[in-house]
Design a protein around this motif. Structure first.
Motif, short mmCIF file in Angstrom:
data_model
loop_
_atom_site.label_atom_id
_atom_site.label_comp_id
_atom_site.label_asym_id
_atom_site.label_seq_id
_atom_site.Cartn_x
_atom_site.Cartn_y
_atom_site.Cartn_z
N ILE A 91 23.44 -19.37 73.82
CA ILE A 91 22.79 -18.05 73.72
C ILE A 91 23.80 -16.94 73.50
N VAL A 92 25.04 -17.31 73.24
CA VAL A 92 26.12 -16.33 73.05
C VAL A 92 26.58 -16.35 71.60
N VAL A 93 26.69 -15.16 71.00
CA VAL A 93 27.15 -15.06 69.61
C VAL A 93 28.62 -15.48 69.53
N ASP A 94 28.90 -16.36 68.59
CA ASP A 94 30.27 -16.80 68.32
C ASP A 94 30.90 -15.79 67.36
N ASN A 95 31.78 -14.93 67.87
CA ASN A 95 32.35 -13.86 67.05
C ASN A 95 33.08 -14.37 65.83
N HIS A 96 33.78 -15.48 66.00
CA HIS A 96 34.51 -16.06 64.86
C HIS A 96 33.54 -16.50 63.77
N GLN A 97 32.44 -17.16 64.16
CA GLN A 97 31.45 -17.61 63.19
C GLN A 97 30.75 -16.43 62.54
N GLU A 98 30.48 -15.39 63.31
CA GLU A 98 29.84 -14.18 62.77
C GLU A 98 30.73 -13.56 61.69
N ARG A 99 32.04 -13.44 61.98
CA ARG A 99 32.97 -12.89 60.98
C ARG A 99 33.03 -13.78 59.74
N SER A 100 33.05 -15.09 59.98
CA SER A 100 33.16 -16.03 58.86
C SER A 100 31.95 -15.93 57.94
N VAL A 101 30.75 -15.86 58.52
CA VAL A 101 29.53 -15.76 57.72
C VAL A 101 29.51 -14.46 56.93
N ALA A 102 29.86 -13.36 57.59
CA ALA A 102 29.85 -12.06 56.92
C ALA A 102 30.86 -12.03 55.77
N GLU A 103 32.04 -12.57 55.98
CA GLU A 103 33.05 -12.61 54.93
C GLU A 103 32.59 -13.48 53.77
N GLN A 104 31.95 -14.60 54.10
CA GLN A 104 31.46 -15.52 53.07
C GLN A 104 30.47 -14.82 52.15
N TYR A 105 29.50 -14.10 52.73
CA TYR A 105 28.49 -13.45 51.91
C TYR A 105 29.02 -12.19 51.23
N ARG A 106 29.95 -11.51 51.86
CA ARG A 106 30.57 -10.36 51.20
C ARG A 106 31.26 -10.79 49.91
N SER A 107 31.91 -11.94 49.97
CA SER A 107 32.59 -12.47 48.78
C SER A 107 31.58 -13.02 47.77
N ARG A 108 30.65 -13.82 48.26
CA ARG A 108 29.68 -14.47 47.39
C ARG A 108 28.82 -13.47 46.64
N MET A 109 28.43 -12.38 47.30
CA MET A 109 27.53 -11.39 46.71
C MET A 109 28.29 -10.22 46.09
N SER A 110 29.62 -10.27 46.13
CA SER A 110 30.46 -9.18 45.57
C SER A 110 30.07 -7.83 46.14
N ILE A 111 29.96 -7.76 47.47
CA ILE A 111 29.61 -6.50 48.15
C ILE A 111 30.86 -5.62 48.19
N LYS A 112 30.78 -4.46 47.55
CA LYS A 112 31.92 -3.55 47.50
C LYS A 112 31.97 -2.72 48.78
N SER A 113 32.99 -2.94 49.57
CA SER A 113 33.12 -2.24 50.85
C SER A 113 34.58 -2.29 51.28
N SER A 114 34.90 -1.51 52.31
CA SER A 114 36.26 -1.53 52.86
C SER A 114 36.49 -2.78 53.69
N GLY A 115 35.42 -3.47 54.05
CA GLY A 115 35.50 -4.69 54.86
C GLY A 115 34.18 -4.95 55.53
N ILE A 116 34.08 -6.04 56.27
CA ILE A 116 32.81 -6.39 56.91
C ILE A 116 32.50 -5.47 58.08
N ALA A 117 33.46 -4.67 58.52
CA ALA A 117 33.22 -3.73 59.62
C ALA A 117 32.59 -2.43 59.14
#
Length: 511
Positions: free
Chosen positions: A376-402
């Motif tokens: 029931i606890v969010v895995d911060n490493h997995q959360e970052r990994s997923v966000a980075e994966q989709y930021r790259s895959r979808m070419s989201i233009k941003s300063s970062g996932i934060a």
């Protein structure tokens, strides 16, 4: 002609970002001046500088209005000089009347008491100017979006507007309401009111603009004079994106399989007015790898259909059957719909699609939190990994996932919405106005994502008010009117004329 507005050398920076770089803009007296550019080009920032949202001292450069240098400290300062901005998200109070909205903060009063007779009399005059026949006492919540836009313009006229700024005024309107709004701008131009029109609908810009200024990456690229030369949409696109887009829609070779998604005898009633049926015995299907469009005028019931299918999130007395790969599935709640493999990307991404104050990292996993959880606890490493994966895959233009999604351009916000639903692993994806308020370059990227999803065997349903879009990306189109499906055609046989003829034809029977 005489310039009513001159903005010279406007430069505006945010931490780590140069939003405007030495931008120049001149608007002549009594002209409609279009301001175009990709999302993030700096259009809204420039208008916020002009209207005082970013006060003098927070930017470099000069603003001259009616020949005098202006140093606006807030919106009230610019409004006193007759500069009125109407934002894409309307600022009306739904439960107040038209008259109350028009004079909110600008009341007709004497000795602290509102003069209602004068308020209603003046409102009637303003409504005539914008060709609205509603009573001043009508609540805004009872008006369609097109009429609400006209109320906003009436409100601007009540403040003796000299320069009217409209930010994507037709993005939520059907063709009839859009044309009425454009006709009003031309009429106001004839009465000496200047306008700045921000829009991604290049056909509308070509129709009414006297001149067009193009921004790219925070800088002025060009100003095109529509009076001196014929300006094509391709000319505008080339300046906007820095290259020619020979085809607005990416090429695609459909690979359509067996029926994947089927809706049978689907009906729904209005959640408040329970005697009013808003979806009437709808039947349709989508095959694996197929993109199916749903055409119809605003109010036809398309969004209501989509939301009622997605976990019965809108409507009352909903009935019918949903089948996936030939088997009946339970869509009685949003959770169950997602679990079954059905996802819905709302037309209102800012209100319902995103948590704007959250980062990209916080938004992407929202529809599938189990995927990033350790118990029931969010895995911060997995959360970052997923966000980075989709930021790259979808070419989201941003300063970062934060980066907070509220600070992303419209196109990049839409990519975050799509990322959220793709991470949920859908079999069926219902996209409601997926490119609303998005520039031509970002639209192409969204269309490419839709093509990729179809190529992966997903069933895609697209609701759009832009018929060229439906014709450009769909394999098959259903036509909806007054809550019912009244026709169906393969895209090879479809045209705007055929679709409109079907809608307007009396006595159409449900397909």
């Amino acid at each position: 002609m005489t310039a009513i507005l001159e903005m010279k050398g406007i430069t505006k920076t945010f931490p780590g970002v140069n939003a405007l770089d030495n931008v120049n803009l001149t608007v002549e007296q009594g002209e409609i001046h279009a301001l175009v550019g990709e999302n993030g080009a700096g259009k809204s920032t420039l208008m916020k500088v002009l209207s005082g949202v970013y006060p003098h001292g927070e930017y470099e450069g000069q603003i001259f209005f009616e020949g005098e240098e202006k140093r606006f400290g807030n919106i009230a300062d610019s409004e006193r000089d007759g500069i009125i901005i109407i934002h894409q998200e309307l600022a009306l109070v739904p439960l107040l009347s038209i008259a109350e909205n028009i004079f909110l903060g600008n009341e007709r009063a004497g000795r602290g008491i509102i003069d209602w007779s004068e308020t209603y009399r003046r409102t009637e005059e303003l409504l005539k100017r914008v060709s609205l026949k509603e009573s001043p006492r009508t609540r805004v919540t009872h008006l369609g979006l097109g009429k609400q836009q006209l109320v906003e313009i009436a409100k601007a006229l009540s403040k003796e507007v000299k320069l009217l700024i409209l930010d994507e005024p037709t993005s939520s309107l059907n063709e009839k309401d859009s044309q009425a709004l454009l006709d009003l701008l031309v009429d106001l131009k004839g009465k000496g009111v200047s306008s700045i029109l921000i829009s991604h609908k290049l056909n509308e810009i070509s129709q009414v603009a006297d001149r067009i200024t193009v921004l790219r990456d925070g800088a002025t690229v060009s100003t095109l004079d529509c009076q001196k030369q014929e300006i094509s949409e391709d000319d505008i696109v080339r300046d906007m994106v820095g290259r020619s887009l020979s085809d607005r829609f990416p090429p695609r070779q459909p690979n359509i399989g067996e029926p994947l998604f089927e809706v049978r005898n689907w009906s729904a009633f209005h959640p408040i007015h329970s005697d009013r049926q808003i979806v009437k015995n709808v039947n349709f299907h989508v095959r694996a790898g197929e993109v199916v469009g749903i055409a119809g005028l605003m109010g036809a019931g398309r969004t209501e259909l989509a939301m009622s299918l997605f976990g019965k999130s809108y409507g009352d007395k909903i009935s019918g059957e949903v089948r996936l790969r030939g088997k009946s599935v339970d869509v009685s709640s949003v959770h169950k719909a997602i679990k079954a493999g059905i996802c819905y990307a709302t037309e209102d991404r800012k209100t319902y699609g995103l948590v704007l104050d959250q980062s990209i990292r916080g938004n992407v996993p929202l529809a599938n939190l189990k995927g990033i959880a350790n118990g029931i606890v969010v895995d911060n490493h997995q959360e970052r990994s997923v966000a980075e994966q989709y930021r790259s895959r979808m070419s989201i233009k941003s300063s970062g996932i934060a980066q907070k999604t509220v600070n992303l351009s419209g196109g990049n916000q839409q990519k975050v919405v799509l990322s959220k639903w793709l991470y949920a692993g859908p079999e069926v994806l219902i996209l409601d106005e997926p490119t609303r308020g998005i520039d031509v370059g970002a639209k192409y990227e969204i269309y490419s994502i839709i093509n990729d999803l179809a190529a992966a065997g997903k069933a895609i349903v697209v609701i759009s008010s832009e018929m060229p879009e439906l014709l450009g990306i769909s394999d098959r189109i259903y036509v909806m009117n007054e809550g019912a499906f009244i026709g169906e055609m393969p895209v090879a046989e479809a045209s705007q004329e055929k679709i409109m003829s079907m809608i307007l034809k009396k006595g159409g029977k449900a397909a």
